[in-house]
Scaffold this motif. Structure first.
Motif, PDB file in Angstrom:
ATOM      1  N   UNK A 109      29.063  45.779  64.125  1.00 47.41           N
ATOM      2  CA  UNK A 109      29.490  46.553  65.317  1.00 47.41           C
ATOM      3  C   UNK A 109      29.029  47.892  65.205  1.00 47.41           C
ATOM      4  N   UNK A 110      28.784  48.242  66.822  1.00 48.30           N
ATOM      5  CA  UNK A 110      28.542  49.522  66.939  1.00 48.30           C
ATOM      6  C   UNK A 110      29.687  50.439  67.150  1.00 48.30           C
ATOM      7  N   UNK A 154      32.739  48.978  56.305  1.00 46.33           N
ATOM      8  CA  UNK A 154      33.380  48.203  57.097  1.00 46.33           C
ATOM      9  C   UNK A 154      34.655  47.699  56.165  1.00 46.33           C
ATOM     10  N   UNK A 155      34.075  47.229  55.166  1.00 46.86           N
ATOM     11  CA  UNK A 155      35.294  46.499  54.390  1.00 46.86           C
ATOM     12  C   UNK A 155      36.143  47.633  53.732  1.00 46.86           C
ATOM     13  N   UNK A 181      38.508  41.184  65.859  1.00 50.90           N
ATOM     14  CA  UNK A 181      38.742  40.806  64.648  1.00 50.90           C
ATOM     15  C   UNK A 181      38.804  41.968  63.673  1.00 50.90           C
ATOM     16  N   UNK A 182      37.890  43.091  63.733  1.00 55.68           N
ATOM     17  CA  UNK A 182      37.869  43.896  63.021  1.00 55.68           C
ATOM     18  C   UNK A 182      39.003  44.790  62.925  1.00 55.68           C
ATOM     19  N   UNK A 183      39.518  45.070  64.012  1.00 54.84           N
ATOM     20  CA  UNK A 183      40.869  45.852  64.068  1.00 54.84           C
ATOM     21  C   UNK A 183      41.903  45.172  63.526  1.00 54.84           C
ATOM     22  N   UNK A 184      41.968  43.926  64.003  1.00 61.68           N
ATOM     23  CA  UNK A 184      42.869  42.944  63.387  1.00 61.68           C
ATOM     24  C   UNK A 184      43.056  42.923  61.812  1.00 61.68           C
ATOM     25  N   UNK A 185      41.774  42.816  61.180  1.00 60.78           N
ATOM     26  CA  UNK A 185      41.581  42.692  59.806  1.00 60.78           C
ATOM     27  C   UNK A 185      42.286  44.281  59.332  1.00 60.78           C
ATOM     28  N   UNK A 186      41.850  45.219  59.690  1.00 59.02           N
ATOM     29  CA  UNK A 186      42.418  46.697  59.609  1.00 59.02           C
ATOM     30  C   UNK A 186      43.957  46.716  59.416  1.00 59.02           C
ATOM     31  N   UNK A 187      44.337  45.850  60.430  1.00 61.09           N
ATOM     32  CA  UNK A 187      45.844  45.940  60.450  1.00 61.09           C
ATOM     33  C   UNK A 187      46.375  44.971  59.233  1.00 61.09           C
ATOM     34  N   UNK A 188      45.885  43.832  59.107  1.00 65.54           N
ATOM     35  CA  UNK A 188      46.107  43.134  57.970  1.00 65.54           C
ATOM     36  C   UNK A 188      45.970  43.754  56.635  1.00 65.54           C
ATOM     37  N   UNK A 189      44.961  44.307  56.426  1.00 69.16           N
ATOM     38  CA  UNK A 189      44.787  45.189  55.224  1.00 69.16           C
ATOM     39  C   UNK A 189      45.787  46.316  54.912  1.00 69.16           C
TER      40      UNK A 189
END
Length: 383
Positions: free
Chosen positions: A2-3, A64-65, A372-380
């Motif tokens: 992702x940029x 990112x992770x 999906x990146x934003x969603x995984x941030x929310x999940x984390x």
């Protein structure tokens, strides 16, 4: 990858979607507002992924992770009969040799992951499995397990594979030597074996195994490969290899924490002779990451309640659930992932996702990397 501009796009939509999913599912379950922190991990592989061959890409992935709240990394260190370093026991993975061994992806992941507060657990994906065309198979046919008809080949993911014999002392020395070699190269937090650390139930009629079984029991192996005594005897050989591995790690003063990532217990034993319930009781493994790749939420929830899994939790063993994020043509939508993570966390289990490219990479599906990146941030953040 992702940029920065892509990262910013659709953030609000992703977070709103996740909030709605977690509110409707979590509230109905009556979950407490504060839950203990559980492992949130991901498997990293070289195939199909360019991650290991580009240092800039790899460092960005680590960033990112970390941003998404991941706490554990499981990099693949043994795949398709090859390694990601110069080894005394096996050839180097061809694509890495071409890209340059100085990239050293495994030790880079170890260093960069730990720098970001993440545990790094090398994953010996292929276990005792080798490509049928591997040099070691041609050089040591006596190491290879076979069916009753003499055929050693199993088709796995469209590839012809064979299994090396866990009862053979030279196979044991090679496998344990490979593990020790990897663990000595850079700082690790343990190691992981998976469903390929196994003895396929239809195999074991090669001359070496047949002679060893007859020496132990006085009879030839039964024609029925599902004969319970015959299954238990082969399972004991696999257990013996695991016990030897633990002892060698102790002798070498290396981390002895062994994670196992099998399938559901009944399938794992009946098909692969992996008695992970016994291994847990016998303190031969320290952590379970049980793969649960059921398509439906109903099937997923059913597999969460298997008796062996409940027992492991009662014994106080850390348990994580392996969830498919995305691979090939199958990408699990974020609302389904959110519910699977919630169901797992509700029972006290952490979550490990398969695999890196399925999070917000190559296999993002229709939702796309940014969402999906934003969603995984929310999940984390909510774990």
């Amino acid at each position: 990858m992702l940029s920065p501009r892509t990262f910013r796009r659709s953030s609000a939509g992703a977070i709103a979607a996740m909030a709605m999913v977690m509110t409707t599912t979590g509230a109905q379950a009556g979950l407490p507002s504060v839950q203990p922190k559980r492992t949130l991990g991901v498997w990293l592989t070289n195939s199909p992924s360019p991650l290991y061959y580009d240092r800039t890409r790899l460092l960005k992935a680590m960033d990112e992770l970390q941003q998404a709240g991941f706490t554990a990394l499981y990099p693949n260190v043994w795949s398709r009969g090859t390694t990601f370093h110069r080894s005394r026991f096996a050839p180097v993975e061809p694509a890495l040799r071409k890209a340059g061994l100085n990239l050293d992806p495994i030790c880079t992941i170890s260093k960069e992951g730990r720098k970001r507060g993440m545990k790094v657990i090398p994953w010996f994906e292929y276990g005792l499995m080798e490509p049928a065309s591997a040099a070691v198979v041609a050089q040591h046919p006596e190491w290879v397990l076979t069916r009753r008809n003499g055929n050693p080949v199993m088709t796995m993911h469209g590839k012809e594979m064979v299994w090396l014999n866990p009862a053979h002392p030279e196979v044991r020395e090679r496998f344990i030597g490979l593990v020790v070699e990897v663990m000595k190269r850079c700082k690790m937090d343990g190691l992981q074996l998976d469903d390929h650390f196994a003895w396929p139930v239809e195999l074991g009629y090669d001359s070496y195994t047949s002679a060893l079984y007859q020496q132990d029991t006085g009879v030839r192996p039964p024609k029925d490969h599902t004969n319970r005594y015959w299954m238990a005897w082969r399972r004991r050989q696999l257990t013996g290899l695991l016990r030897e591995l633990r002892q060698r790690l102790d002798d070498e003063s290396l981390p002895q924490r062994i994670s196992l990532s099998p399938g559901p217990f009944r399938f794992a034993y009946n098909h692969w002779l992996q008695d992970w319930e016994l291994w847990a009781v016998g303190e031969l493994i320290d952590d379970l990451v049980v793969q649960n790749y059921a398509y439906s939420l109903k099937g997923f929830a059913k597999d969460l309640n298997q008796p062996a899994l409940r027992k492991a939790r009662q014994w106080g063993m850390p348990v994580q659930i392996g969830i498919l994020a995305g691979f090939g043509k199958r990408t699990t939508p974020i609302p389904v992932l959110a519910e699977k993570q919630r169901l797992s966390n509700q029972q006290g289990y952490g979550v490990i996702y398969f695999y890196w490219e399925g999070l917000w990479g190559k296999y993002s599906g229709k939702e796309g990397p940014a969402f999906r990146f934003d969603a995984f941030q929310s999940l984390g953040a909510q774990d």
